[in-house]
Design a protein around this motif. Structure first.
Motif, PDB file in Angstrom:
ATOM      1  N   LEU A   1       0.819  -1.201   0.000  1.00 14.75           N
ATOM      2  CA  LEU A   1       0.000   0.000   0.000  1.00 14.75           C
ATOM      3  C   LEU A   1       0.856   1.255   0.000  1.00 14.75           C
ATOM      4  CD1 LEU A   1      -2.765  -1.016   2.558  1.00 14.75           C
ATOM      5  CD2 LEU A   1      -2.937  -0.954   0.065  1.00 14.75           C
ATOM      6  N   PRO A   2       0.351   2.372  -0.533  1.00 14.70           N
ATOM      7  CA  PRO A   2       1.103   3.627  -0.537  1.00 14.70           C
ATOM      8  C   PRO A   2       1.362   4.132   0.878  1.00 14.70           C
ATOM      9  CG  PRO A   2      -0.750   3.692  -2.065  1.00 14.70           C
ATOM     10  CD  PRO A   2      -0.914   2.467  -1.258  1.00 14.70           C
ATOM     11  N   ASP A   3       2.205   5.167   0.982  1.00 11.27           N
ATOM     12  CA  ASP A   3       2.607   5.684   2.292  1.00 11.27           C
ATOM     13  C   ASP A   3       1.687   6.810   2.762  1.00 11.27           C
ATOM     14  OD1 ASP A   3       3.254   7.779   0.650  1.00 11.27           O
ATOM     15  OD2 ASP A   3       5.420   7.520   0.825  1.00 11.27           O
ATOM     16  N   PHE A   4       2.063   7.413   3.898  1.00 15.35           N
ATOM     17  CA  PHE A   4       1.259   8.464   4.512  1.00 15.35           C
ATOM     18  C   PHE A   4       1.097   9.656   3.569  1.00 15.35           C
ATOM     19  CE2 PHE A   4       1.234  12.514   6.789  1.00 15.35           C
ATOM     20  CZ  PHE A   4       0.078  12.372   7.530  1.00 15.35           C
ATOM     21  N   HIS A   5       2.157  10.000   2.830  1.00 17.87           N
ATOM     22  CA  HIS A   5       2.095  11.148   1.916  1.00 17.87           C
ATOM     23  C   HIS A   5       0.987  10.963   0.887  1.00 17.87           C
ATOM     24  CE1 HIS A   5       3.309  14.316  -0.830  1.00 17.87           C
ATOM     25  NE2 HIS A   5       3.420  13.417  -1.801  1.00 17.87           N
ATOM     26  N   PHE A   6       0.851   9.750   0.373  1.00 12.29           N
ATOM     27  CA  PHE A   6      -0.196   9.480  -0.609  1.00 12.29           C
ATOM     28  C   PHE A   6      -1.572   9.706   0.004  1.00 12.29           C
ATOM     29  CE2 PHE A   6      -3.401   6.471  -2.099  1.00 12.29           C
ATOM     30  CZ  PHE A   6      -3.498   6.819  -3.429  1.00 12.29           C
ATOM     31  N   TYR A   7      -1.810   9.139   1.188  1.00 12.35           N
ATOM     32  CA  TYR A   7      -3.138   9.252   1.788  1.00 12.35           C
ATOM     33  C   TYR A   7      -3.449  10.671   2.254  1.00 12.35           C
ATOM     34  CZ  TYR A   7      -3.851   4.260   1.477  1.00 12.35           C
ATOM     35  OH  TYR A   7      -4.033   2.986   0.990  1.00 12.35           O
ATOM     36  N   ALA A   8      -2.426  11.432   2.601  1.00 11.19           N
ATOM     37  CA  ALA A   8      -2.649  12.826   2.990  1.00 11.19           C
ATOM     38  C   ALA A   8      -3.207  13.638   1.821  1.00 11.19           C
ATOM     39  CB  ALA A   8      -1.340  13.447   3.475  1.00 11.19           C
ATOM     40  N   ILE A   9      -2.890  13.210   0.599  1.00 12.63           N
ATOM     41  CA  ILE A   9      -3.409  13.873  -0.597  1.00 12.63           C
ATOM     42  C   ILE A   9      -4.672  13.179  -1.097  1.00 12.63           C
ATOM     43  CG2 ILE A   9      -2.902  14.372  -3.027  1.00 12.63           C
ATOM     44  CD1 ILE A   9       0.049  14.694  -2.166  1.00 12.63           C
ATOM     45  N   ALA A  10      -4.692  11.850  -1.034  1.00  9.66           N
ATOM     46  CA  ALA A  10      -5.813  11.081  -1.581  1.00  9.66           C
ATOM     47  C   ALA A  10      -7.103  11.307  -0.795  1.00  9.66           C
ATOM     48  CB  ALA A  10      -5.472   9.594  -1.598  1.00  9.66           C
ATOM     49  N   ILE A  11      -7.016  11.451   0.511  1.00  5.57           N
ATOM     50  CA  ILE A  11      -8.230  11.600   1.327  1.00  5.57           C
ATOM     51  C   ILE A  11      -8.993  12.874   0.976  1.00  5.57           C
ATOM     52  CG2 ILE A  11      -9.053  12.027   3.691  1.00  5.57           C
ATOM     53  CD1 ILE A  11      -7.010   9.897   4.594  1.00  5.57           C
ATOM     54  N   PRO A  12      -8.351  14.063   0.921  1.00  3.57           N
ATOM     55  CA  PRO A  12      -9.102  15.252   0.469  1.00  3.57           C
ATOM     56  C   PRO A  12      -9.637  15.107  -0.952  1.00  3.57           C
ATOM     57  CG  PRO A  12      -7.042  15.895   1.523  1.00  3.57           C
ATOM     58  CD  PRO A  12      -6.984  14.410   1.343  1.00  3.57           C
ATOM     59  N   ALA A  13      -8.876  14.468  -1.835  1.00  8.80           N
ATOM     60  CA  ALA A  13      -9.336  14.289  -3.215  1.00  8.80           C
ATOM     61  C   ALA A  13     -10.608  13.452  -3.258  1.00  8.80           C
ATOM     62  CB  ALA A  13      -8.236  13.628  -4.052  1.00  8.80           C
ATOM     63  N   VAL A  14     -10.633  12.359  -2.511  1.00  7.52           N
ATOM     64  CA  VAL A  14     -11.805  11.479  -2.498  1.00  7.52           C
ATOM     65  C   VAL A  14     -12.999  12.183  -1.846  1.00  7.52           C
ATOM     66  CG1 VAL A  14     -12.732   9.331  -1.525  1.00  7.52           C
ATOM     67  CG2 VAL A  14     -10.472   9.351  -2.592  1.00  7.52           C
ATOM     68  N   LEU A  15     -12.751  12.970  -0.807  1.00  5.80           N
ATOM     69  CA  LEU A  15     -13.839  13.718  -0.177  1.00  5.80           C
ATOM     70  C   LEU A  15     -14.505  14.666  -1.175  1.00  5.80           C
ATOM     71  CD1 LEU A  15     -12.350  14.603   3.329  1.00  5.80           C
ATOM     72  CD2 LEU A  15     -14.318  13.119   2.863  1.00  5.80           C
ATOM     73  N   LEU A  16     -13.698  15.397  -1.936  1.00  3.92           N
ATOM     74  CA  LEU A  16     -14.244  16.335  -2.912  1.00  3.92           C
ATOM     75  C   LEU A  16     -15.046  15.620  -3.993  1.00  3.92           C
ATOM     76  CD1 LEU A  16     -11.213  18.783  -3.336  1.00  3.92           C
ATOM     77  CD2 LEU A  16     -13.411  19.295  -2.271  1.00  3.92           C
ATOM     78  N   VAL A  17     -14.496  14.532  -4.495  1.00  6.62           N
ATOM     79  CA  VAL A  17     -15.198  13.781  -5.541  1.00  6.62           C
ATOM     80  C   VAL A  17     -16.485  13.172  -4.977  1.00  6.62           C
ATOM     81  CG1 VAL A  17     -15.055  11.854  -7.157  1.00  6.62           C
ATOM     82  CG2 VAL A  17     -13.067  13.316  -6.796  1.00  6.62           C
TER      83      VAL A  17
END
Length: 259
Positions: free
Chosen positions: A2-18
């Motif tokens: 699985l990706p690291d913390f940096h990925f999820y720090a960006i992915a979580i706001p992106a998924v929330l917006l979508v």
């Protein structure tokens, strides 16, 4: 792995917006998904990661809005949209996505400015009636929505250009757009697999974001259900303007960087 913390720090706001967008809060939020996720992975991988998440969101949105939707509008737009996806698949390697974003964005901004002008006319006592169904325009904008959705994740603005002037009741509008893009995203799975953009690693990463995607979609739907028409339509036009402006900006920046 699985990706690291940096990925999820960006992915979580992106998924929330979508997710908020999928719940019915406007395509401007959805357009932020791929650019945000592209800060952590390549744009191609970002699009591939988001597609399974979009489909999970579609299932939630379809259930939420199952009693709403204008089937006549859906049926008149879908044929052109499916042709648009097919053309996008056939030309994916040849069409500059930056130019497409710029064109779609510019058309959308002009469309919203026309709406503002019509609002001014309405205040002068000139009544602007709802548009009737227009098969030729539906085929064109449906095709542009399908094409833009496939090659640049930018199908929302063309859909709005055709459907917003119909002045559907807010819940029927939302049910229609949910069904429209649920069908398109399901169809897009075939060419995405064929182009090698979906693999086990990406699917596993997408799966970890499903719970958040479902909650965000439900939250967006909760807000939209409580909007009155006099609030809903100005909000949707504002979202369309922001989406168009974002596409224009992305297109100009990308073309300038490539020159």
């Amino acid at each position: 792995m699985l990706p690291d913390f940096h990925f999820y720090a960006i992915a979580i706001p992106a998924v929330l917006l979508v997710g908020f967008s999928k719940g019915g809060m406007g395509e401007a939020l959805s357009l932020m998904g791929v650019p945000l996720l592209s800060l952590a992975v390549s744009p191609v991988q970002a699009a591939a990661l988001l597609l399974p998440i979009l489909i999970a969101m579609d299932l939630v949105a379809l259930w939420t809005w199952r009693q709403h939707g204008d089937m006549k509008t859906l049926k008149i737009l879908l044929p052109g949209a499916l042709v648009g996806i097919a053309i996008g698949w056939a030309t994916a390697a040849y069409v500059p996505r930056e130019a497409l974003r710029l064109i779609i964005g510019a058309i959308t901004v002009l469309f919203v400015l026309r709406y503002v002008y019509n609002l001014w006319r309405a205040r002068q006592g000139i009544v602007i009636p709802a548009k009737p169904q227009r098969p030729v325009q539906a085929t064109f904008f449906g095709g542009l929505a399908g094409y833009g959705s496939f090659v640049a994740h930018a199908g929302g603005p063309p859909f709005q250009i055709y459907t917003l002037p119909l002045k559907l009741p807010p819940r029927e509008y939302t049910g229609t757009i949910v069904r429209f893009f649920a069908i398109l995203n399901a169809v897009k799975l075939i060419p995405y697999f064929a182009l090698g953009q979906l693999d086990l690693s990406n699917l596993t990463t997408s799966l970890t974001l499903f719970p958040l995607a479902i909650l965000a979609t439900m939250a967006g739907a909760w807000v939209v259900r409580r909007m009155q028409p006099q609030v809903f339509y100005p909000f949707m036009y504002t979202m369309a303007f922001l989406a168009g402006s974002k596409l224009v900006y992305d297109g100009i920046v990308a073309l300038a960087a490539g020159s």
